[in-house]
Design an enzyme around this catalytic site. Structure first.
Site, PDB file in Angstrom:
ATOM      1  N   THR A 158     -14.033   2.047  -6.964  1.00  0.00           N
ATOM      2  CA  THR A 158     -14.711   3.119  -7.671  1.00  0.00           C
ATOM      3  C   THR A 158     -14.394   4.444  -7.004  1.00  0.00           C
ATOM      4  O   THR A 158     -14.621   4.600  -5.817  1.00  0.00           O
ATOM      5  CB  THR A 158     -16.233   2.877  -7.617  1.00  0.00           C
ATOM      6  OG1 THR A 158     -16.493   1.636  -8.262  1.00  0.00           O
ATOM      7  CG2 THR A 158     -16.992   3.984  -8.300  1.00  0.00           C
ATOM      8  N   THR A 167     -11.233   2.627   1.915  1.00  0.00           N
ATOM      9  CA  THR A 167     -11.028   3.230   3.239  1.00  0.00           C
ATOM     10  C   THR A 167     -10.389   2.285   4.258  1.00  0.00           C
ATOM     11  O   THR A 167      -9.820   2.741   5.231  1.00  0.00           O
ATOM     12  CB  THR A 167     -12.368   3.734   3.817  1.00  0.00           C
ATOM     13  OG1 THR A 167     -13.280   2.636   3.890  1.00  0.00           O
ATOM     14  CG2 THR A 167     -12.945   4.834   2.962  1.00  0.00           C
ATOM     15  N   ASP A 168     -10.452   0.974   4.019  1.00  0.00           N
ATOM     16  CA  ASP A 168      -9.963   0.026   5.034  1.00  0.00           C
ATOM     17  C   ASP A 168      -8.527   0.323   5.460  1.00  0.00           C
ATOM     18  O   ASP A 168      -8.217   0.325   6.639  1.00  0.00           O
ATOM     19  CB  ASP A 168     -10.023  -1.413   4.505  1.00  0.00           C
ATOM     20  CG  ASP A 168     -11.325  -2.099   4.866  1.00  0.00           C
ATOM     21  OD1 ASP A 168     -12.361  -1.413   4.863  1.00  0.00           O
ATOM     22  OD2 ASP A 168     -11.302  -3.317   5.142  1.00  0.00           O
ATOM     23  N   LYS A 197      -8.979   5.013  11.155  1.00  0.00           N
ATOM     24  CA  LYS A 197     -10.397   4.750  10.880  1.00  0.00           C
ATOM     25  C   LYS A 197     -11.033   4.281  12.180  1.00  0.00           C
ATOM     26  O   LYS A 197     -10.583   3.285  12.757  1.00  0.00           O
ATOM     27  CB  LYS A 197     -10.514   3.687   9.791  1.00  0.00           C
ATOM     28  CG  LYS A 197     -11.936   3.473   9.317  1.00  0.00           C
ATOM     29  CD  LYS A 197     -12.019   2.545   8.100  1.00  0.00           C
ATOM     30  CE  LYS A 197     -13.469   2.378   7.681  1.00  0.00           C
ATOM     31  NZ  LYS A 197     -13.633   1.515   6.516  1.00  0.00           N
TER      32      LYS A 197
END
Lengths: 485, 485
Positions: free
Chosen positions: B107, B183-184, B262
């Site tokens: 999303t 985001t991974d 990250k």
């Protein structure tokens, strides 16, 4: 020409020096296929190879020059300095604590001859007293070399030997132990000793240095003084890492063995407690200052019972007895364990290989909240069916696994991966090897893994663990200012 | 009962809802073998499994409940909310830049119904306008779904498809591209696109969100607005990651694709530029503000030539032409590459396996300055002889390899390992796969690896790279205060 002139050189390196009539302490101009070097030929230390000649160049760095690249050496003899470690007896001071320094390899401290740039390693109490005389104001000292290996060559075998030695010293009533260790895997050894030496009666302090003692910015002497202070005078009976504080030369940090990680390849302030504050600061004036007063530290005490445990039944019985004053020595390890660091495009064959080769444990280091790609699902299932114990840690380093949030996490758990919360991959890897040394029962291993022994899993972000990376939250900074003003 | 009441549920999950006469939007009391859950049954999104029922519990979290654990559902129908994304046409504004949003899965943004807690995914321009109306003040928008995969399932195949799409859009004259991404592995995709899309004529901005849009603390809308601003109005024609700034809701950071990592599994401010400052801040009022004026940014321009390159000869010819105004599209990848993360006690068999299985590249993630244990020396030599290209990165994350300092480093280099300076393991891994897609010649691969395309290797610590972890050195903090006051 005395043999001294080639101190430490052997085989090809020795031949090369002889060929060009060059000697230790000479000022030399060395031509190589990689360029020209100008500097002083230094003696070589223990454990070094026979392929390099080490030269202190004008920048102060020591450079190893591959003898195969050397095309010429013009050597200018200079008067050979006459010095030796001023080995006096380490003074005995009545009432001072007794500290034992265990050496694992490399140089703990050394004395620099500023005229020549040479480094004289110091290890015996007398040598250390010559190199760092302040130590005699801290404690009574005894030293023992346990191994002579580079830090990157430390392995479970050495962890077990160190644990047994700590047990022996505990029984003998030592006030504190300092372990000199290379920095590469210092944190791994600290986490291993935390699992193997539970309910310690005295501090066990691991110490290293990021800059060798022959450099003006060396942290070796300071770290050693702080470690001796923590071992001799500190009240925290845990396995701790004592290394350079992050902002100044004024204090060191004490980090819990299970939560500390090396976070820069060359800076002095490289060791960081991840996801928590360090346990304490230490400086010579104030000694050990716990950062949070309410920290649940183990306290040093005089009971010196040690219980050797090598199987699960005895371990469970010991836990059930709940006797905090008996040291639990649990020197077990099954080394058929690996860390798998996930990367996009990872293929199942890397896991297939571990199954084929009889591995018994895998610590995954996944993305985000603990994920790997769906192409691995089947082989993860297969690994579980082959009896491999699989745990998930996060490669973000900071933060927790949360494997219930997304389908991927749930799918991985359904195939046998157990989330390891916020255990660092290294702490999880060493704990899994340790636990598998006690049992291969799936539920028992899980119980061992997920029951923290000393903060390898912490409550969620007690003081905004992310931010303590820089050395402190506002509270910690405030505290440090107060104590060290 | 309309089909709508089971929106998104299939197979077992659908059966379970039907069995207990429960529906989407119902308030439900669910008994499971793992405990009791109380909340509202939510519709399920795309790409989800058929094994879980998702419930918004009172804390605001969405929880997926395994249908196999459900023992009872007491369902209380509530009036079904009537809403839909207020899909109006995204207004066209003359003179506004044209931005293309490419979707990769998940999303991008969504609209929350606060009464029910339901999330309506938004992707088409009209839906996005309904969800984040501010976007219409930034740019003209077109959107296209490229894939629908979770971030952890992105792989070289998807990198190549995205790169080709970027080339196509560049030719068509788009002003800027935004890529919505989980985001991974967002940082991995960003580094891959940096190598595959060189000499970009316009910004390519990757954006994600750490908190889903149904949570009050969601960063989704803000990140999207910042990304659109950077893509439409920014002058930096590079692959950049636009994510939440570290200290407030007031601005986002733009990170170079090759240097971003990250660093926390769940925090919003998780993306960090490692070993450098972020490239710029971005906020709606001031737009893109480069952090160092002298930063050597590529500037956006109007020339829209794109050169497709798939072999080394063409690549070298293109480099030789030195034409900065022609985009180099280099969508190559040899996926027989792995990252090996070193741990004490690592055994040669993990490398043996990669040799046997025909791997062509290994990025080591070593301790300290770039070390592994000496037990690996022989197999590293063997891997080199088998034609495997081996590079060393540091698992300290911050800092550089320095493999000339210790014997171990020299021994590893003698056996074929090439130090990758301060390339992040991820950047080195993706670059090695990319380079091996162009050539297997050892010297040519080395030249490709060690020639930075966009900061994957940086000068040593330009602004004390270690400290920028917290969002800024004093200069950066000063700058941010000035710009955002």
């Amino acid at each position: 020409m005395s043999e001294e002139n080639f101190q430490g050189y052997k085989k090809e390196a020795l031949e090369t020096l002889k060929k060009y009539n060059a000697h230790v302490w000479d000022n030399a101009e060395i031509d190589t296929t990689r360029g020209h070097f100008s500097g002083k030929i230094l003696p070589r230390a223990e454990n070094t190879d026979s392929k390099h000649i080490v030269v202190k160049v004008v920048t102060g760095y020591n450079i190893g020059i591959d003898v195969d690249t050397i095309t010429d050496i013009k050597s200018h003899a200079v008067p050979q300095p006459k010095f030796q470690i001023p080995e006096k007896e380490f003074p005995y001071t009545k009432g001072f604590p007794h500290v034992k320094l265990l050496g694992t390899g490399g140089t703990i401290a050394s004395r620099l001859d500023y005229r020549t740039g040479a480094v004289i390693p110091a290890f015996s109490p007398g040598e250390l007293y010559g190199a760092v005389p302040e130590l005699a104001d801290i404690c009574n000292l005894d030293t023992e070399k346990i191994f002579a290996v580079f830090s990157e060559n430390m392995s479970p075998k050495e962890y077990i030997a160190l644990a047994n030695k700590i047990g022996e010293e505990a029984k003998n009533g030592i006030d504190g132990i300092v372990i000199g260790h290379g920095t590469d895997t210092l944190a791994h050894t600290a986490t291993a000793l935390t699992y193997m030496c539970q309910n310690l009666p005295m501090p066990v302090i691991l110490v290293g240095s990021q800059r060798s003692s022959d450099r003006p910015s060396s942290d070796a002497a300071l770290n050693l003084m702080h470690a001796m202070t923590a071992a001799g005078h500190g009240d925290i009976a845990e396995v701790l890492v004592c290394m350079f504080g992050p902002t100044s030369d004024e204090y060191g940090f004490l980090h819990r063995g299970t939560r500390v990680r090396k976070m820069h390849s060359s800076y002095r302030s490289t060791f960081r407690t991840i996801g928590d504050t360090p346990v304490a600061t230490v400086n010579r004036k104030d000694g050990v200052c716990p950062i949070k007063e309410e920290y649940n530290h183990r306290r040093k005490h005089g009971e010196r019972k040690v219980e050797l445990i090598t199987n699960l039944e005895d371990y469970k019985a010991s836990i059930a007895r709940n006797d905090h004053n008996t040291m639990r020595l649990v020197p077990t390890f099954d080394d058929r364990v690996a860390i798998l660091y996930y990367y996009p495009g990872m293929k199942p064959d890397v896991v297939e290989s571990l199954i084929e080769r009889g591995y018994k444990g895998i610590v995954w280091n996944g993305t985000g909240l603990g994920h790997v790609n769906k192409g691995m699902f089947d082989v993860i299932q297969k690994a579980t069916e082959a009896g491999i114990h699989q745990y998930m840690s996060v490669q973000t380093i900071w933060g927790y696994t949360h494997m219930f949030v997304y389908d991927t996490g749930r799918d991985l758990m359904a195939r046998g991966i157990i989330p390891a919360s916020n255990m660092l991959a290294e702490s999880a890897y060493i704990k899994l090897g340790w636990a598998l040394g006690l049992t291969h029962d799936r539920e028992e291993v899980k119980k061992l893994m997920l029951t923290p022994i000393n903060s390898e899993i912490t409550p969620r972000e007690p003081y905004n663990g992310y931010l303590v990376y820089q050395g402190g939250t506002p509270e910690v900074e405030e505290f440090i200012k107060k104590v060290h003003k």
